[in-house]
Design a protein around this motif. Structure first.
Motif, short mmCIF file in Angstrom:
data_model
loop_
_atom_site.label_atom_id
_atom_site.label_comp_id
_atom_site.label_asym_id
_atom_site.label_seq_id
_atom_site.Cartn_x
_atom_site.Cartn_y
_atom_site.Cartn_z
N THR A 22 0.84 -1.19 0.00
CA THR A 22 0.00 0.00 0.00
C THR A 22 0.88 1.24 0.00
OG1 THR A 22 -0.03 0.20 2.41
CG2 THR A 22 -1.71 -1.25 1.40
N GLU A 23 0.25 2.40 -0.11
CA GLU A 23 1.02 3.64 -0.02
C GLU A 23 1.65 3.78 1.37
OE1 GLU A 23 -2.43 5.73 -1.73
OE2 GLU A 23 -0.95 7.03 -2.69
N GLU A 24 0.96 3.31 2.39
CA GLU A 24 1.53 3.36 3.73
C GLU A 24 2.79 2.51 3.82
OE1 GLU A 24 0.82 1.76 8.25
OE2 GLU A 24 -0.86 1.66 6.84
N VAL A 25 2.73 1.29 3.28
CA VAL A 25 3.90 0.41 3.29
C VAL A 25 5.03 1.03 2.47
CG1 VAL A 25 4.77 -1.85 2.55
CG2 VAL A 25 2.57 -1.69 3.73
N LYS A 56 5.43 5.16 -5.89
CA LYS A 56 6.70 5.88 -5.96
C LYS A 56 6.65 7.19 -5.19
CE LYS A 56 7.68 7.91 -9.81
NZ LYS A 56 8.06 8.14 -11.22
N LEU A 57 5.53 7.90 -5.28
CA LEU A 57 5.42 9.17 -4.56
C LEU A 57 5.38 8.95 -3.05
CD1 LEU A 57 2.90 11.08 -6.87
CD2 LEU A 57 5.39 11.30 -6.76
N ALA A 58 4.70 7.89 -2.61
CA ALA A 58 4.68 7.58 -1.17
C ALA A 58 6.07 7.16 -0.70
CB ALA A 58 3.66 6.47 -0.90
N PHE A 138 3.05 8.30 13.76
CA PHE A 138 3.97 9.10 12.95
C PHE A 138 3.66 8.92 11.46
CE2 PHE A 138 7.87 9.10 10.38
CZ PHE A 138 8.24 10.43 10.51
N VAL A 139 3.54 7.67 11.02
CA VAL A 139 3.31 7.40 9.60
C VAL A 139 1.99 8.00 9.13
CG1 VAL A 139 2.93 5.59 7.88
CG2 VAL A 139 4.75 5.33 9.58
N ASN A 140 0.93 7.79 9.91
CA ASN A 140 -0.38 8.32 9.51
C ASN A 140 -0.38 9.84 9.46
OD1 ASN A 140 -1.39 5.74 9.28
ND2 ASN A 140 -2.19 5.68 11.39
N GLY A 141 0.32 10.46 10.39
CA GLY A 141 0.38 11.92 10.40
C GLY A 141 1.11 12.47 9.19
N ARG A 142 2.22 11.82 8.84
CA ARG A 142 2.98 12.29 7.67
C ARG A 142 2.22 12.04 6.38
NH1 ARG A 142 5.28 16.13 8.27
NH2 ARG A 142 6.57 15.80 6.41
N LEU A 143 1.53 10.91 6.27
CA LEU A 143 0.74 10.65 5.07
C LEU A 143 -0.39 11.66 4.94
CD1 LEU A 143 0.56 6.75 4.95
CD2 LEU A 143 1.71 8.25 3.33
N ALA A 144 -1.03 12.01 6.05
CA ALA A 144 -2.10 13.02 6.01
C ALA A 144 -1.56 14.34 5.49
CB ALA A 144 -2.71 13.18 7.40
N HIS A 145 -0.32 14.67 5.90
CA HIS A 145 0.30 15.90 5.41
C HIS A 145 0.51 15.84 3.90
CE1 HIS A 145 3.17 19.16 4.83
NE2 HIS A 145 4.03 18.28 4.33
N GLU A 150 -6.31 15.55 3.03
CA GLU A 150 -7.55 14.95 2.54
C GLU A 150 -7.84 13.70 3.37
OE1 GLU A 150 -7.13 14.02 -1.55
OE2 GLU A 150 -6.65 16.05 -2.17
N THR A 151 -9.11 13.40 3.51
CA THR A 151 -9.49 12.16 4.20
C THR A 151 -9.53 11.05 3.17
OG1 THR A 151 -10.81 13.40 5.78
CG2 THR A 151 -11.21 11.04 5.65
N VAL A 152 -8.45 10.26 3.13
CA VAL A 152 -8.36 9.20 2.14
C VAL A 152 -7.88 7.93 2.82
CG1 VAL A 152 -7.92 10.73 0.19
CG2 VAL A 152 -6.01 9.85 1.52
#
Length: 486
Positions: A22-25, A56-58, A138-145, A150-152
């Protein structure tokens, strides 16, 4: 992290989208990669798959947050990342690709500075552990940034829509887009003398993968140098939906389009690539597929002619033809365990000029000891012109001298039991026992290699003989019957 990351394999990263990858991984992998390597500069690229750019962007976001500057070379084949990593002198490189895997998969191939491969015991396991250790908060906060708040759902990206905003990556000052294509093409053409080329017509099948743009750039440079070559292009346009199926010419059912185009156009030979074009597959003027084994011999001879006393690395599945050619040409044949990490390591140790596997992976010292799907066909094209022989004529005598079965896979309930059956019957009769990779047994005029898959209950068989096709076929059936006698 609540659940372990399951997309790490022995030599690379591969996983099913939305469940394993996933993008998180991808973010976690990027962060962990930069930390583990203490990487300050990393080059990234991605194949044509629709999901490769979001991943790639994640990945890039993770690299940046861990302190690395990212150079994104865009859509590229794996070998373009190998080239860029060495050429730009960066600390590492990552290609987002699933090569020939199904459409619902993706993955990554990772290298250190100098394009040295990263495998399980040379850093990949450590990257996995670091990725898993990052806190969810930490990961969820940075991805939200990076998702611009956006809520995704970081898992729901299979349609290929990038959740991470590229402008946020750029605003860090640690992300840039750049192209190495012109330098890459110049390097590719350095392996041949363009003055040696005579008129050629070649069918090229990119399989709608990443090979098309690279081939176009090579074609443009060749024509600018007045090389009289014509390309007949099949499934050429890069298309991440793969309208003509996942490009994997190793499967017999995927070869007809290339073979038919060769025959219809009267081409001198044909080339087909897999999705990230780190492998190329060749067809003669009659549209006949040429097993990679015999191409290894051809390329080995070509290098020895240019570099006397050259060391040549080869894999142990089938090798009599390669050994005979290399010894006759005055080179030194050296056997290595199968697999790109093992081949590259042995090539570096021996300073070998070339290494080849029957699976159509070809490795070159001057290409950072990495594999390329473009260099082989360029060398073959030059050989055809210089020798004034057809590709078929160059390999047919070798096939006759050392006929082989090709790799035959058997999916079993108990692979270990099958291996014991074969070992018990044949090893006492063998004149040579080779355990470089799996079980290799020689019996004077024929031999076989049996390898067990590391990931599934599959046995892989290769048989070859010395100038005796009926014997090779007979022994193939005989060994297969024992393997499958469950």
């Amino acid at each position: 992290m609540a659940n372990p990351i399951t997309c790490f394999k022995a030599y690379d990263i591969r996983g099913e989208l939305n469940s394993q990858l996933t993008e998180e991984v991808a973010y976690r992998i990027g962060y962990a990669f930069a930390e583990e390597l203490d990487a300050k500069t990393v080059v990234v690229g991605s194949d044509v798959r629709l999901t490769s750019t979001p991943l790639k962007l994640a990945l890039s976001a993770g690299l940046i947050d861990a302190g690395a500057k990212v150079t994104d070379i865009g859509m590229a084949g794996t070998e373009e990342i190998y080239f860029a990593t060495k050429h730009l002198g960066v600390d590492g490189g990552i290609e987002v690709t699933a090569s020939h895997n199904p459409i619902n998969y993706n993955g990554m191939k990772l290298v250190k500075a100098g394009s040295i491969p990263i495998s399980g015991d040379t850093g990949l396991n450590a990257i996995k552990e670091r990725a898993e250790a990052l806190s969810d908060k930490f990961v969820n906060g940075r991805l939200a940034h990076y998702f611009n708040n956006e809520t995704v759902d970081a898992n729901a990206f299979f349609n290929g829509n990038a959740h991470i905003h590229k402008d946020l990556l750029s605003s860090t000052g640690q992300y840039e887009e750049s192209s190495c294509m012109s330098d890459y093409v110049e390097h590719m053409l350095s392996y041949v003398n363009l003055d040696n080329f005579t008129s050629l017509k070649v069918v090229v099948n990119a399989g709608n993968g990443s090979a098309g743009p690279a081939l176009d750039a090579i074609e443009k440079a060749m024509l600018a140098n007045n090389v009289p070559i014509e390309f007949i292009k099949v499934h050429h346009n890069a298309d991440g939906t793969f309208p003509n199926g996942i490009p994997n010419p190793l499967l017999p059912e995927n070869r007809a389009d290339t073979a038919d185009a060769v025959k219809a156009s009267g081409a001198d030979f044909g080339i087909a690539w897999d999705g990230d074009f780190d492998r190329c597959f060749l067809f003669d003027a009659d549209g006949e597929f040429i097993e990679g084994y015999y191409i290894v011999g051809l390329l080995a001879e070509a290098f020895i002619e240019k570099n006397t006393d050259s060391k040549i690395i080869y894999d142990p599945r089938v090798y009599w033809n390669t050994e005979a050619i290399v010894a006759n040409a005055g080179g030194t044949p050296i056997k290595s365990k199968t697999g790109h990490a093992f081949i590259k390591e042995r090539m570096r140790k021996e300073d070998a000029v070339y290494g080849g596997e029957m699976s159509a992976h070809h490795y070159f010292r001057d290409f950072a000891y990495c594999d390329s799907g473009m260099i082989p066909w360029l060398l073959i094209a030059e050989l055809v012109c210089v020798k004034k022989q057809t590709l078929a004529s160059m390999v047919k005598e070798r096939i006759k001298a050392f006929p082989s079965s090709g790799e035959i896979n058997s999916k079993l309930n108990d692979a270990d039991a099958a291996l014991e059956r074969v070992t018990g019957k044949y090893q006492p009769l063998a004149s040579v026992v080779d355990t470089t990779d799996g079980l290799g047994l020689e019996f004077g005029t024929w031999r076989f290699n049996l390898r067990k898959s590391n990931t599934e209950p599959v046995i892989r068989l290769n048989v070859e003989s010395k100038g005796d096709i009926p014997l090779m076929e007979e022994k193939t059936k005989e060994v297969l019957a024992l393997i499958r006698a469950e």
